[in-house]
Write an enzyme that holds these catalytic residues in place. Sequence first.
Site, mmCIF file in Angstrom:
data_model
loop_
_atom_site.group_PDB
_atom_site.id
_atom_site.type_symbol
_atom_site.label_atom_id
_atom_site.label_comp_id
_atom_site.label_asym_id
_atom_site.label_seq_id
_atom_site.Cartn_x
_atom_site.Cartn_y
_atom_site.Cartn_z
ATOM 1 C CG ASP A 22 -2.293 0.587 0.844
ATOM 2 O OD1 ASP A 22 -2.378 1.764 0.321
ATOM 3 O OD2 ASP A 22 -3.332 0.079 1.465
ATOM 4 C CG ASP A 58 -4.478 5.765 0.868
ATOM 5 O OD1 ASP A 58 -5.395 4.958 0.947
ATOM 6 O OD2 ASP A 58 -4.351 6.838 1.329
ATOM 7 C CD GLU A 113 -8.890 4.854 -1.741
ATOM 8 O OE1 GLU A 113 -9.890 4.523 -1.178
ATOM 9 O OE2 GLU A 113 -7.830 5.448 -1.291
ATOM 10 C CG HIS A 159 -9.348 -1.263 4.379
ATOM 11 N ND1 HIS A 159 -8.882 -1.048 2.961
ATOM 12 C CD2 HIS A 159 -8.849 0.068 4.626
ATOM 13 C CE1 HIS A 159 -8.406 0.150 2.608
ATOM 14 N NE2 HIS A 159 -8.252 0.927 3.607
ATOM 15 C CG ASP A 160 -11.485 2.498 3.247
ATOM 16 O OD1 ASP A 160 -11.130 2.390 4.371
ATOM 17 O OD2 ASP A 160 -10.840 2.727 2.182
HETATM 18 C C1 GLC Z 1 -7.842 5.580 1.551
HETATM 19 C C2 GLC Z 1 -7.908 4.412 2.516
HETATM 20 C C3 GLC Z 1 -8.592 4.706 3.912
HETATM 21 C C4 GLC Z 1 -7.745 5.860 4.496
HETATM 22 C C5 GLC Z 1 -7.706 6.958 3.470
HETATM 23 C C6 GLC Z 1 -6.712 7.946 4.016
HETATM 24 O O1 GLC Z 1 -9.139 5.892 1.248
HETATM 25 O O2 GLC Z 1 -8.316 3.074 2.059
HETATM 26 O O3 GLC Z 1 -8.472 3.773 4.801
HETATM 27 O O4 GLC Z 1 -8.412 6.185 5.731
HETATM 28 O O5 GLC Z 1 -7.280 6.590 2.319
HETATM 29 O O6 GLC Z 1 -5.433 7.251 3.867
#
Ligand code: GLC
Length: 539
Positions: A97, A198, A240, A315-316
Amino acid sequence: MTAWWKNAVVYQVYPKSFQDSNGDGIGDIKGITSRLDYLAKLGIDAIWLSPVYKSPGIDNGYDISDYEEIDPQYGTMEDMDELIQEAKKRNIRIVMDLVVNHTSDKHKWFIESRKSKDNPYRDYYIWRDPVEGHEPNELTSAFSGSAWKFDKKTGQYYLHFFADQQPDLNWKNPELRQKIYDMMNFWINKGIGGFRMDVIELIGKDPDKMIRENGPMLHPYLKEMNEHTFNGKDLMTVGETWNATPAIAEEYSDPARKELSMVFQFENQSLDQQAGKEKWYLRKLDLGELKKVLVKWQTQIDFNHAWNSLFWENHDIPRVISRWGNDKEYRVQSAKMFAIVLHMMHGTPYIYNGEEIGMTNCPVKNINEVEDIESINMYHERLQKGYSKNELLRSINTKGRDNARTPMQWSNKENSGFTEGTPWLHVNPNYQNINVQAALGDPDSIFYTYQKLIKLRHENPIVVDGDFKLIKNTGDNILAYYRILGNEKWLVVANLSENKEQLSLEDELQKVLISNYPPKSNLKNMTLEPYEAFSAIVK
Ligand code: GLC
Ligand code: CA
């Protein structure tokens, strides 16, 4: 030659919740290594490992204080090297990540940056003067409140799109960018399989113009990153990107542009919230809309010049069967239906840990049981504004991130075999029935549906490369499509609902490949059971 990640299935491990090896209640790297044989049995090609870097843990590792060190709660760099090597032995690559939109406020760059306006690291972050004694503008944080935090020491505000403790990096600074590329090369040299990036769509931000995602410099920076790091290497990169449209996804993933392998797009995520509002404002999902979005991302991407990822969970976001299926009487059927629909599509599928055994959301009764900073901040902010406790908890129980973060359910032993100590987050009480051990012992379990789907993909180019063709006029509740490659034609039929549905197709059924009910013998005048799904070779 086809890139390996086009044939691959990726499995996301959330380290804190996967497997504890030393009884402190927190999952760790040694724990993951100890479960590689299980993942090899499932058949996956790569692990996306959520962050294990040094971190104060405000956002469970998405607040990094040292990119080249492992957080002691997860183990050591030796443990990490061992994980990479042991995974390699099983033909599994480790995708790291990459969290470079922001760091932790405990990162040495930020500690320096906030010391003085002329500190050499000042410009690594985004500092602005107050405007009439207030925040520079109205930008807000994803974790509630303003995106600007006043820092007394130098009398300026810094930008943070997430928690206060996650200051945003200033990508306009070339020295900072070079440091990030160096860090990426440090990891590439260790033999990793690539990066999951991310909130990467934020790095081209222009806060003075209120531009957050898809800023003008986003693609130039990605091209530069590519050139300085993974260019020409056999690595997978996935961004992402919450605000990608199919056209934007093509920009990221067109190989000729030399940016990323693919992105995660989230268009279906907003379908169960009220239009134009945040995710906490609930709305019932319309299956017709879900179907439309799924089809859109299969048909509006030109897979000859672009690529896409496929996923239900991470995980979100909450567990898909609790959210859009039925996690009670049709738990197994709906889990298999979602698996079949997604894994038969065009793109690279991702499985989030626990999805393959049908883990469910885990509702709480009190805010004290919640660990996630996003939910906690939202709760307190809205309580003050007059929302009721009940409605806030209902939002958290429906959409909160802890739902999918409860510890992995390995067995019916105490604490689900996750830890011998006290787990950092409550184990879902349903671990007694829903666990890996039970799944492995039942030839009809959700696990084996996933295993079979992965195998079908690995052994049949049609799953990787076949064209997607929607079967029209099947109503909102039925999603039916073909994958077509040369003379081969595969059919996928899914009843997305818990009603019985009727469907009649003209194709001749040759062989049922996978199904979650007893296989059909004829495609004419079919009655589809609740959440029934199957795939078959047809003529
Ligand atoms: C992304 C991650 C999330 C995190 C955010 C800030 O969306 O998947 O878990 O809180 O970024 O890093
Ligand atoms: Ca541990």
